[in-house]
Design a protein around this motif. Structure first.
Motif, PDB file in Angstrom:
ATOM      1  N   HIS A   1       0.840  -1.200   0.000  1.00  0.00           N
ATOM      2  CA  HIS A   1       0.000   0.000   0.000  1.00  0.00           C
ATOM      3  C   HIS A   1       0.880   1.256   0.000  1.00  0.00           C
ATOM      4  O   HIS A   1       0.614   2.207  -0.745  1.00  0.00           O
ATOM      5  CB  HIS A   1      -0.908   0.013   1.233  1.00  0.00           C
ATOM      6  CG  HIS A   1      -1.995  -1.005   1.211  1.00  0.00           C
ATOM      7  ND1 HIS A   1      -2.738  -1.288   0.090  1.00  0.00           N
ATOM      8  CD2 HIS A   1      -2.483  -1.809   2.203  1.00  0.00           C
ATOM      9  CE1 HIS A   1      -3.625  -2.219   0.374  1.00  0.00           C
ATOM     10  NE2 HIS A   1      -3.492  -2.554   1.640  1.00  0.00           N
ATOM     11  N   TRP A   2       1.921   1.244   0.820  1.00  0.00           N
ATOM     12  CA  TRP A   2       2.813   2.400   0.929  1.00  0.00           C
ATOM     13  C   TRP A   2       3.531   2.666  -0.394  1.00  0.00           C
ATOM     14  O   TRP A   2       3.593   3.807  -0.863  1.00  0.00           O
ATOM     15  CB  TRP A   2       3.823   2.184   2.051  1.00  0.00           C
ATOM     16  CG  TRP A   2       4.649   3.393   2.361  1.00  0.00           C
ATOM     17  CD1 TRP A   2       4.352   4.392   3.247  1.00  0.00           C
ATOM     18  CD2 TRP A   2       5.910   3.742   1.779  1.00  0.00           C
ATOM     19  NE1 TRP A   2       5.357   5.338   3.258  1.00  0.00           N
ATOM     20  CE2 TRP A   2       6.324   4.975   2.364  1.00  0.00           C
ATOM     21  CE3 TRP A   2       6.735   3.148   0.829  1.00  0.00           C
ATOM     22  CZ2 TRP A   2       7.524   5.600   2.029  1.00  0.00           C
ATOM     23  CZ3 TRP A   2       7.935   3.771   0.491  1.00  0.00           C
ATOM     24  CH2 TRP A   2       8.320   4.976   1.078  1.00  0.00           C
ATOM     25  N   ALA A   3       4.066   1.618  -1.000  1.00  0.00           N
ATOM     26  CA  ALA A   3       4.793   1.774  -2.261  1.00  0.00           C
ATOM     27  C   ALA A   3       3.882   2.303  -3.365  1.00  0.00           C
ATOM     28  O   ALA A   3       4.263   3.214  -4.125  1.00  0.00           O
ATOM     29  CB  ALA A   3       5.413   0.443  -2.678  1.00  0.00           C
ATOM     30  N   LEU A   4       2.691   1.743  -3.467  1.00  0.00           N
ATOM     31  CA  LEU A   4       1.745   2.198  -4.489  1.00  0.00           C
ATOM     32  C   LEU A   4       1.354   3.651  -4.268  1.00  0.00           C
ATOM     33  O   LEU A   4       1.253   4.432  -5.227  1.00  0.00           O
ATOM     34  CB  LEU A   4       0.502   1.311  -4.481  1.00  0.00           C
ATOM     35  CG  LEU A   4       0.688  -0.134  -4.952  1.00  0.00           C
ATOM     36  CD1 LEU A   4      -0.542  -0.967  -4.635  1.00  0.00           C
ATOM     37  CD2 LEU A   4       0.996  -0.186  -6.450  1.00  0.00           C
ATOM     38  N   GLU A   5       1.171   4.020  -3.016  1.00  0.00           N
ATOM     39  CA  GLU A   5       0.827   5.404  -2.706  1.00  0.00           C
ATOM     40  C   GLU A   5       1.953   6.353  -3.103  1.00  0.00           C
ATOM     41  O   GLU A   5       1.705   7.419  -3.674  1.00  0.00           O
ATOM     42  CB  GLU A   5       0.530   5.539  -1.210  1.00  0.00           C
ATOM     43  CG  GLU A   5       0.119   6.949  -0.793  1.00  0.00           C
ATOM     44  CD  GLU A   5      -0.169   7.049   0.692  1.00  0.00           C
ATOM     45  OE1 GLU A   5      -0.388   8.173   1.163  1.00  0.00           O
ATOM     46  OE2 GLU A   5      -0.168   6.007   1.380  1.00  0.00           O
ATOM     47  N   GLN A   6       3.189   5.957  -2.810  1.00  0.00           N
ATOM     48  CA  GLN A   6       4.335   6.803  -3.158  1.00  0.00           C
ATOM     49  C   GLN A   6       4.460   6.990  -4.669  1.00  0.00           C
ATOM     50  O   GLN A   6       4.926   8.028  -5.144  1.00  0.00           O
ATOM     51  CB  GLN A   6       5.635   6.184  -2.623  1.00  0.00           C
ATOM     52  CG  GLN A   6       5.706   6.084  -1.116  1.00  0.00           C
ATOM     53  CD  GLN A   6       5.548   7.412  -0.417  1.00  0.00           C
ATOM     54  OE1 GLN A   6       6.282   8.361  -0.707  1.00  0.00           O
ATOM     55  NE2 GLN A   6       4.592   7.509   0.486  1.00  0.00           N
ATOM     56  N   MET A   7       4.041   5.983  -5.428  1.00  0.00           N
ATOM     57  CA  MET A   7       4.163   6.019  -6.883  1.00  0.00           C
ATOM     58  C   MET A   7       2.887   6.507  -7.560  1.00  0.00           C
ATOM     59  O   MET A   7       2.828   6.578  -8.788  1.00  0.00           O
ATOM     60  CB  MET A   7       4.535   4.621  -7.400  1.00  0.00           C
ATOM     61  CG  MET A   7       5.848   4.090  -6.840  1.00  0.00           C
ATOM     62  SD  MET A   7       6.221   2.389  -7.327  1.00  0.00           S
ATOM     63  CE  MET A   7       6.898   2.669  -8.977  1.00  0.00           C
TER      64      MET A   7
END
Length: 253
Positions: free
Chosen positions: A166-172
């Motif tokens: 979730h964090w990685a997708l949000e950052q991207m």
């Protein structure tokens, strides 16, 4: 259907066989340096892999396998110190070229890079371990190839929780449908699938008996044109190695 935008790579066991010949060895070197008589053999380490995160693994070992050890008063600092020493020895092993990338990994990463595909690392290992692996296998500037390095304690709940994805997708600024994950373990596939990210799995000796029913393609390794993979589950659509065309086909299936 959303177009594939990014490849999200797990590290340990996926990019390299780091667990058996890297982290396990480094843990034992750290224990020896600390004057501990602990020895994590291959079988025991396979059991310890039920828990993700190095510090968590030490705690799990003491709670389940070495219950007679008298924990020091500064137990948190004790665990942090052991883990820091393990990281030091792990990077030493990498610098000595003792932990190569798995079959097909470098080729796929280079192909994705040449095609302008966005990439990220999504792992429970520490940022220092990620940097050490990438720079010692792909080159000094290789960490910059990955738009996001989601690693270590950046989220409180580690895999199998989906938080790191979730964090990685949000950052991207991506939706799950715009990414595909590469994992090697049950904790990995539980994490990526809970985040609704399609996943390709490459097994290893420690994970070959894990449940990968949520994966979209399961292989023994990524393969090379002259070294074909074995398909364990899913449809490789006539391919004998994992290239970007097959990755896109899996993402769009």
């Amino acid at each position: 259907m959303a177009e594939l935008q990014a490849l999200l790579f797990d590290v340990d066991g996926t990019l390299a066989d780091t667990e058996r010949d890297g982290h396990r060895v480094a843990f034992n070197m750290a224990f020896d340096e600390a004057g501990l008589d602990w020895d994590w053999d291959e079988a025991l380490y396979g059991d310890l892999l039920a828990v993700t995160g190095g510090k968590e693994r030490i705690r799990y070992y003491l709670d389940k396998f070495n219950t007679e050890f008298e924990k020091p008063e500064n137990f948190d600092d004790f665990v942090k110190g052991l883990h820091a020493a393990k990281t030091k020895f792990y990077t030493q092993l990498l610098s000595e070229g003792k932990i190569p990338l798995r079959t097909g990994v470098e080729r796929l990463i280079q192909e994705a890079r040449d095609a302008g595909m966005r990439m990220a690392v999504v792992t429970t290992t520490t940022p220092a371990n990620v940097t050490a692996l990438l720079t010692n296998t792909l080159g000094d500037d290789s960490e910059s190839w990955f738009e996001v390095i989601a690693a270590g304690d950046i989220v409180p709940a580690k895999k199998p929780a989906p938080d790191i994805y979730h964090w990685a997708l949000e950052q991207m600024s991506l939706t799950p449908e715009e990414a595909i994950a590469f994992e090697d373990s049950s904790n990995g596939i539980l994490s990526s699938s809970a985040a609704n990210v399609r996943t390709i799995v490459t097994i290893n000796e420690y994970t070959k008996d894990d449940d990968f029913s949520a994966a979209h393609l399961v292989l023994d390794h990524m393969g090379e044109p002259e070294e074909a993979f074995t398909v364990l589950s899913g449809n490789a659509q006539g391919h004998n190695h994992l290239n970007l065309d097959l990755v896109k086909a899996v993402a769009n299936a």
